[in-house]
Design an enzyme around this catalytic site. Structure first.
Site, PDB file in Angstrom:
ATOM      1  N   SER B  96       0.834  -1.202   0.000  1.00 22.34           N
ATOM      2  CA  SER B  96       0.000   0.000   0.000  1.00 22.34           C
ATOM      3  C   SER B  96       0.872   1.256   0.000  1.00 22.34           C
ATOM      4  O   SER B  96       1.656   1.458  -0.912  1.00 22.34           O
ATOM      5  CB  SER B  96      -0.968  -0.105   1.182  1.00 22.34           C
ATOM      6  OG  SER B  96      -1.455   1.096   1.602  1.00 22.34           O
ATOM      7  N   ASP B 217      -9.736  -5.840  -5.031  1.00 20.90           N
ATOM      8  CA  ASP B 217      -9.133  -4.976  -4.035  1.00 20.90           C
ATOM      9  C   ASP B 217      -9.944  -3.687  -3.994  1.00 20.90           C
ATOM     10  O   ASP B 217     -10.069  -3.004  -5.006  1.00 20.90           O
ATOM     11  CB  ASP B 217      -7.668  -4.710  -4.437  1.00 20.90           C
ATOM     12  CG  ASP B 217      -6.901  -3.950  -3.368  1.00 20.90           C
ATOM     13  OD1 ASP B 217      -7.548  -3.184  -2.636  1.00 20.90           O
ATOM     14  OD2 ASP B 217      -5.687  -4.102  -3.292  1.00 20.90           O
ATOM     15  N   HIS B 246      -7.400  -6.095   0.120  1.00 20.70           N
ATOM     16  CA  HIS B 246      -6.254  -5.209   0.009  1.00 20.70           C
ATOM     17  C   HIS B 246      -5.095  -5.704   0.861  1.00 20.70           C
ATOM     18  O   HIS B 246      -3.994  -5.202   0.753  1.00 20.70           O
ATOM     19  CB  HIS B 246      -6.692  -3.810   0.450  1.00 20.70           C
ATOM     20  CG  HIS B 246      -5.663  -2.747   0.222  1.00 20.70           C
ATOM     21  ND1 HIS B 246      -5.088  -2.533  -1.005  1.00 20.70           N
ATOM     22  CD2 HIS B 246      -5.104  -1.844   1.060  1.00 20.70           C
ATOM     23  CE1 HIS B 246      -4.218  -1.541  -0.896  1.00 20.70           C
ATOM     24  NE2 HIS B 246      -4.211  -1.110   0.341  1.00 20.70           N
TER      25      HIS B 246
END
Lengths: 1116, 266
Positions: B96, B217, B246
């Site tokens: 991320s 996601d 995610h």
């Protein structure tokens, strides 16, 4: 005699007066008659960054976590405030004598203090009415801390007010020394200390000194200060904005943007001139003149320049390179190119002439633009000394308006936000207390109030309307050592209490329904419950009380209406609720003290329970503001608790132990979670007692080898050799004379070779024979971890359901450990042990050595009385296996893929070839066109899917993936081949796992090699049986064609059920019935052909008893 | 001395291999997120773990609002840590926001990284004219105001969404770490992330990258992986992970570990 607020204000500086105002607001809100030091402390603490909070941070003991200690502090302040008597609502509760005395003291102190004298002078020079010394916030604070009530409150939270005072007197000199020991150099990531002094003591607001995107400017500035390559080219979608901000900052002479060496820079944007000139807009001559003028201007500026130099902003690089999208006619394009070339060369000249004083700055949206520019002007990058600077932060309008309303956040974050007022006139202009958060706050206050009412001992209510009737003198802290006393008090006040709660609840429900989602009503309870971690021992009493209050407030939320309705029992219900809440706390917080507290609560409560029968129905009224799932769960919860308390304290304690995993409760809807967990843990308790019973039963009744073998043979008739070995090992194991080790250890078996179903049947039989329950089997396919779900047939034994669903994000080893915890004394069946990953390998190796299985959380579970069965299709000596395995028409892989399709019979007229075949004397023929292509078809499917993926541009290693898919679908030899491929692919890991497997094989108690199931023979037997039946059913003239898939299906069913007889039964019954039906319907002639086919895609609706075959056959 | 940053960000080096491997966690988690992945790599790598300064486990006092306004400050932290540890070459696994940080770090110090593995990476979360980042500005503002209004409620709602797959344990774990973050910091970091736009600079990356994208996601649409592949300057591969969410390292650790191993061995 209290002093009016206005008088007190006159003695204070603006800042301190603001603090006083906040304190007055607190007092007003709580309906206190006077404003005293505690109010001031409460108000100061509620500010997110007050000097007091800051000083506390520095003074706090390092033994506790800072947030914990702050919570404790807030708690103790709140409790002390609760104890203060309240009165009728006053507009401005006057300043109490003690606080006024503190102000006087601070005045005196300030006069004496030499360092503030200077400040005093400044103040008096600024302010004309300098009649008296105006007390600064710092001194005000210092004398408040002298107040004995205050120092006691701080003491309860583990602070020493002396330390805090010291921290206030000595402000942190460099910022770094606050965070780290002063002997250390400042940490690198705090290097940006510009204007760090400003805003530290003042508003101190996190955002006060910063503007977003400052970092960008700083980075640009750093490039300018470089020796070479000092002309920044900003790359990034948001580069333009960043440069403009930077130039604005430079022009306005803002501090902190430019490095120390650069002073009085000026900037000249020539961006618009360039773009006009190059694009040729607005008349060529005009633009040219303008351009030239601009260059002159730059030259002049450089000559005149007195500071470090001049920054020339030439705008976006796109202006200088040919734009494909507009595609102007060729002559114009040429002109543009020439113009761009002119600009570039001019700039180069300028740079050469004024190397020290001139900076160029430009932007490019992306790197590609820059590449284009370089290809057009190869020399420019070097001549200009460009430094590429990626900027990725977009300063947006929304960001600028962003006010970090921390107060509203505090409302939702600080669990006891309700105890603290939001500062009514918050000093910082950027903060805008939003209405939503206020309501949130109210909401919590509601919970607080209910809690307070439930306690019925606490005198003060947060809210004015409801407080007046309550006795003021009760001191809860002293009283609360005795739990029952509280209960008695509750009884006294019961009628009023119920009414009050109802009233309150109704009111707050209304408010919250209007403004919130229903869930948020539940929230305060949860939040409070979570936050009950108290570190300090000295804090015990207060904490205890608070605990109780929160446990009270948690459930009444749900049950309040009911409370009002029930009359006789409600006292006990309250105690029940408190117990519920209490045990929930115990489960959440692994804190010995709290566990203790809860236990004592239990024991206290149990006596009334046993004396009185509880038959209350705990169903909640439907109109309560809770999610629909909650009521039933809470019911369970309540009943569960009752069961347990009847079971005795020991059970209780064990249960708490079972539940004691804090993070699992966190963040979930705790009431339902708790209910579920209660249930499971009850089950666990039952199961373990059950297994103990089993265990005992097993001992005096040792089965001998023969009975065991017979039982196993009943299940799997075709693996005699393997069964002998297993039977022997298991009977030895059961008799306890096993490798000389004690009874009750674990048994490790490994089944090698083919015959997946046979292995499974044996495992399931072992569970049934040894543990008296087929369900005592824990199944895990280690291959499922690879992310490829093996799509095997629907022919599965019930116990062997695909484990992926059960895994759900757990690793295999966690799954096994969890299952084992729930049902110790089981058969653990690990399929495809050769595919175990490192984790599983390590855990298993450890378990086999030590008898303890360790999961990934590090928890260990004993594996005694557990039978581990690992399987693998690979064998150590592959040759033996391969030579024994003669794959014919029906390989294991193919049979495994069989599905439970419906079957149908259709009638056709015989073709010539068919009648020719018939002349050969066969009544039953297998048609194999489709079957032959079965494997091919599968292959095609796979490659199709791969192609699809490739088309999406996603798979880079399609071939590899294809292989790993293929090994599931190919006959065994191919699997072997692919395995080897896989080995070479995975490199050292695969080697390691082979080594491990060999090692593992050495350690297991017994290796059992299985023979392949002879499918071809089985198929032949099926055909024989069919022939027999056909002749008797439809006569010898009719030809029967059977699809190969059907044969596979029947063979698979036979394999799975383990009994030939059942299949024969099916043929005699169902199949024959179908044929007879077909004969009856179609009046079969001599040349008719009965075709038996599988209806692909149609799953059989009903199954024949005992076998996985359709209960009837369709006749078409 | 100079170990301050190592202490403050809880830097750990574990494992017995030769090569260094950095695991950097994403928004809303801390280094504990790698717990289930770690055992796969400890035998073969020296694994560097650290907490981002915004993580809930880091003392919030270290979070300087004036400093952490852009991702570059986080990059500084990362590079400082690597320098402090004396690491000259390492592979980097970032999830991320750390994927973004990794990209920026690799632009600044390409010689430091042998490979970037980007999990759930996105150069830009907001939609643009011809770019689909998955979020609209208005949506984001709504999210922000939801976070401001009631952080806990937001965490409760967001965590299951982000985890995606039906894995209660992962949801619990993510909720825990997400809730550990101080709400104001969380919001601030969110704004930083959503205001960041790496699209223009992707071409500057020279380090080979591997983008790991899950099948579904909520934060990163699949097209973003394709975008990264076509725009990242180095050799880039995309691995699709047949799981949802995610946070594959929480919801599907073993499959992710295998993909990581594969990506690292290439």
């Amino acid at each position: 005699m209290p002093t009016p607020v206005s008088v007190a204000r006159q003695c204070l500086t603006e800042e301190a007066a603001r603090a006083l105002d906040d304190a007055v607001a607190v007092a007003r809100r709580r309906n206190h008659a006077q404003t005293n030091s505690l109010h001031a402390i409460s108000a100061l603490l509620s500010l997110p960054s007050s000097p007091l909070r800051e000083a506390c941070t520095r003074a706090r003991s390092s033994a506790y976590s800072p947030r914990l200690q702050f919570k404790a502090l807030e708690l103790s302040v709140g409790v002390s405030l609760d104890r203060l008597p309240c009165s009728k609502n006053l507009d401005e509760p006057p300043v109490s004598n003690s606080l006024m005395a503190a102000i006087k003291r601070s005045q005196a102190n300030q006069k004496r203090s030499p360092d503030s004298f200077h400040l005093h002078q400044i103040h008096s020079s600024q302010q004309t009415t300098a009649s008296a010394v105006k007390v600064e916030l710092k001194h005000f604070l210092l004398s408040i801390l002298d107040d004995p009530i205050v120092s006691r409150v701080f003491g309860e939270a583990g602070f020493r007010s002396y330390d805090i005072k010291l921290a206030i007197v000595h402000p942190p000199a460099p910022q770094a020394s606050r965070l780290f020991k002063s002997s250390c150099p400042p940490p690198v990531f705090l290097c940006n200390l510009m204007d760090s002094e400003q805003g530290r003591w003042g508003s101190g607001f996190p955002f006060a000194g910063s503007e977003d995107g400052d970092d960008n400017c700083r980075r640009i500035g750093e490039v300018l200060a470089r020796k070479s390559g000092r002309n920044p080219l900003i790359i990034g979608v948001c580069s333009k904005g960043a440069v403009e901000r930077f130039l604005d900052g430079v022009n306005s002479g803002k501090q902190g943007i430019l490095p120390a060496g650069l002073v009085r820079l000026s900037s000249i944007p020539i961006e618009s001139e360039i773009s006009e000139f190059v694009s040729g807009e607005g008349g060529k001559g005009m633009a040219e003149a303008k351009m030239a003028q601009k260059f002159n201007e730059v030259g002049d500026a450089l000559d005149r320049c007195s500071g470090s130099g001049v920054i020339v902003y030439f705008g976006q690089l796109t202006a200088l390179i040919h734009d494909d999208s507009s595609s102007p006619p060729p002559p114009l394009q040429q002109e543009q190119e020439a113009a761009a070339g002119y600009v570039v060369s001019e700039l180069t000249e300028l740079l050469k002439a004024h190397r020290q004083k001139l900076w160029l700055i430009g932007t490019a949206d992306d790197y590609e633009t820059f590449l284009k520019f370089v290809s057009r002007f190869p020399a420019a990058e070097k001549d200009w000394g460009l430094h590429l600077l990626p900027i990725t932060y977009r300063s947006s309008a929304s960001m600028q308006g962003f006010s970090p309303t921390k107060t509203s956040l505090m409302g939702s974050f600080v669990p006891f936000g309700g105890f603290f007022p939001t500062p009514s006139d918050f000093a910082n202009p950027v903060s805008s207390p939003c209405s939503a958060s206020r309501c949130d706050l109210c909401n919590k206050k509601c919970a607080e109030e209910v809690a307070a009412l439930m306690r019925a001992g606490s005198s003060t209510s947060v809210y004015d309307q409801y407080s007046t009737n309550f006795p003021c003198s009760l001191q809860i802290a002293e009283a609360d050592a005795n739990k029952r006393m509280n209960v008695l008090m509750t009884k006294d006040d019961r009628t009023t209490l119920n009414a009050k709660i109802l009233e309150l609840q109704k009111k707050w429900n209304n408010v919250c329904h209007r403004l919130h989602k229903p869930q948020s009503v539940q929230q305060p309870g949860n939040q409070q419950a979570r936050s009950q971690v108290v570190a300090s021992d000295s804090f015990r009493l207060v904490a205890d009380e608070r605990e109780r209050s929160s446990s009270g407030s948690f459930l009444p939320e749900n049950r309040c209406l009911q409370l009002g309705a029930s009359t006789a029992n409600d006292l006990h219900m309250i105690s029940l609720m408190e117990q519920d809440g209490g045990s929930q706390l115990a489960s959440q917080v692994e804190h010995p003290y709290m566990q203790k507290a809860c236990n004592t609560q239990h024991s206290g409560i149990q006596s009334p329970w046993s004396s009185q029968k509880l038959s209350t129905d705990y169903r909640l009224p439907a109109d309560l503001a809770s999610p629909p799932s909650t009521p039933s769960v809470t019911t369970d919860l309540g009943l569960g608790m009752i069961n347990m308390s009847s079971g005795g304290t020991l059970e209780n304690r064990r249960l708490q132990g079972n539940m004691g995993c804090p993070q699992q409760l966190l963040g979930s809807n705790s009431s339902s979670e708790l209910g579920a967990r209660l249930k499971t843990s009850l089950e666990v308790a039952q199961q373990s007692s059950l297994s103990r019973y089993n265990h005992l039963e097993m001992q005096p009744n040792p089965h001998d080898f023969k009975t065991l073998l017979t039982a196993l043979q009943k299940k799997v008739g075709w693996q005699d050799e393997a069964l002998c070995i297993i039977g022997e090992v298991v009977s030895r194991y059961r008799s306890g004379s096993f490798r000389g080790s004690r009874f009750g250890r674990d048994l490790w078996l490994i089944f090698l070779g083919p015959d997946r179903v046979g292995k499974r049947r044996i495992a399931s039989a072992l569970a049934e024979i040894i543990f008296n329950d087929r369900k005592r089997l824990i199944y895990a396919d280690l291959r499922s971890q690879e992310g490829i779900s093996p799509t095997y047939s629907t022919f599965e034994l019930q116990e062997f359901q695909a484990c992926e669903m059960k895994l759900r994000g757990r690793t295999i080893i966690d799954f096994i450990a969890d299952e084992l915890r729930q049902k110790p004394h089981s058969v653990v069946y690990l399929e495809n042990i050769d595919r175990a990953d490192v984790l599983v390998q390590n855990s298993l190796s450890q378990a086999i050595r030590t008898g303890k299985l360790k999961d990934t959380y590090g928890r260990e579970i004993s594996t005694s009385n557990t039978i581990f069965v690992a399987t693998s299709t690979v064998t150590v000596d592959k040759e033996v296996f391969a030579s024994d395995m003669k794959p014919g028409n029906y390989s294991e892989e193919r049979v495994l893929r069989a599905s439970r399709w419906q079957m149908q019979i259709s009638v056709e007229c015989a073709t010539e070839s068919a009648s020719a075949r018939r002349s050969g004397g066969l009544a039953v023929v297998v048609t194999s066109e489709k079957a032959a292509s079965a494997i091919k078809r599968k292959r095609r499917d796979i490659s199709d899917s791969c192609e699809q993926d490739r088309a999406m541009g996603i798979w880079k290693q399609g071939d590899k993936m294809q292989k790993s898919f293929l090994d599931l679908n190919l006959p065994v030899e191919d699997v072997e081949e692919d395995l080897e491929d896989g080995d070479s692919e995975a490199g050292p890991d695969a080697e390691e796992s082979e080594v491990w497997l060999r090692d593992f094989l050495e350690q297991v108690d017994e290796k059992v090699v299985f023979k392949p199931y002879n499918f071809n023979e089985a198929a032949e037997r099926v055909l024989e049986e069919m022939k027999l039946n056909m002749q008797s059913a439809v006569g010898p003239e009719v030809l029967m064609e059977i699809d190969d898939e059907v044969i596979v299906q029947i063979v698979a069913a036979g394999w799975l059920c383990g009994e030939e007889e059942a299949i024969k039964e099916w043929i005699r019954g169902v199949l024959r019935g179908g044929c007879v039906e077909a004969c009856r319907r179609y009046k079969l002639a001599a040349h008719s052909i009965l075709k038996l086919t599988a209806c692909e895609g149609v799953v059989a609706e009903k199954q024949a008893p005992g076998v996985c075959l359709p209960a009837s056959i369709k006749v078409k | 001395m100079g170990n301050n940053i190592l202490d403050a960000l809880h830097v750990q080096v574990v494992g017995s291999g030769q090569r260094f491997l950095v695991f950097a966690h994403g928004f809303g988690t801390d280094q504990s997120a790698w717990q289930r992945i770690l055992p796969f790599f400890v035998p073969h790598y020296r694994v560097v773990l650290y907490d981002l300064v915004c993580a809930g486990s880091v003392n919030p006092d270290h979070f300087d609002y004036r400093r952490y306004t852009t991702l570059d400050a986080y990059v500084d932290d990362l590079l400082t840590i690597l320098d402090e540890l004396g690491i000259e070459r390492c592979a980097y696994v970032g999830h991320s926001v750390s994927a973004m940080i990794g990209i920026l770090a690799a632009i600044r110090r390409p010689e430091l990284f042998t490979k970037l593995i980007l999990i759930g990476a996105s150069p830009r979360f907001l939609n643009d004219r011809d770019y689909h980042g998955g979020f609209e500005q208005e949506e984001i503002e709504k999210v922000f105001s939801a976070m401001e209004a009631n952080y806990e409620a937001w965490v409760k709602g967001y965590a299951p969404l982000a985890v995606g797959a039906d894995v209660p344990a992962a949801v619990r774990e993510f909720s825990r770490t997400l809730f550990n973050m101080r709400p104001d910091i969380s919001l601030f970091v969110c704004r930083t992330v959503f205001n960041s736009d790496l699209r223009g600079v992707l071409g500057l990356v020279r380090v080979p990258c591997c983008v790991i994208q899950t099948a579904k996601d909520v934060s990163v649409p699949a097209s973003v992986a394709a975008y990264l592949k076509s725009h990242l300057g180095g050799m880039t591969t995309v691995e699709m992970l047949n799981t949802e969410g995610h946070l594959p390292h929480l919801s599907a650790p073993s499959p992710l570990a295998r993909v990581l191993q594969r990506a690292l061995s290439r």
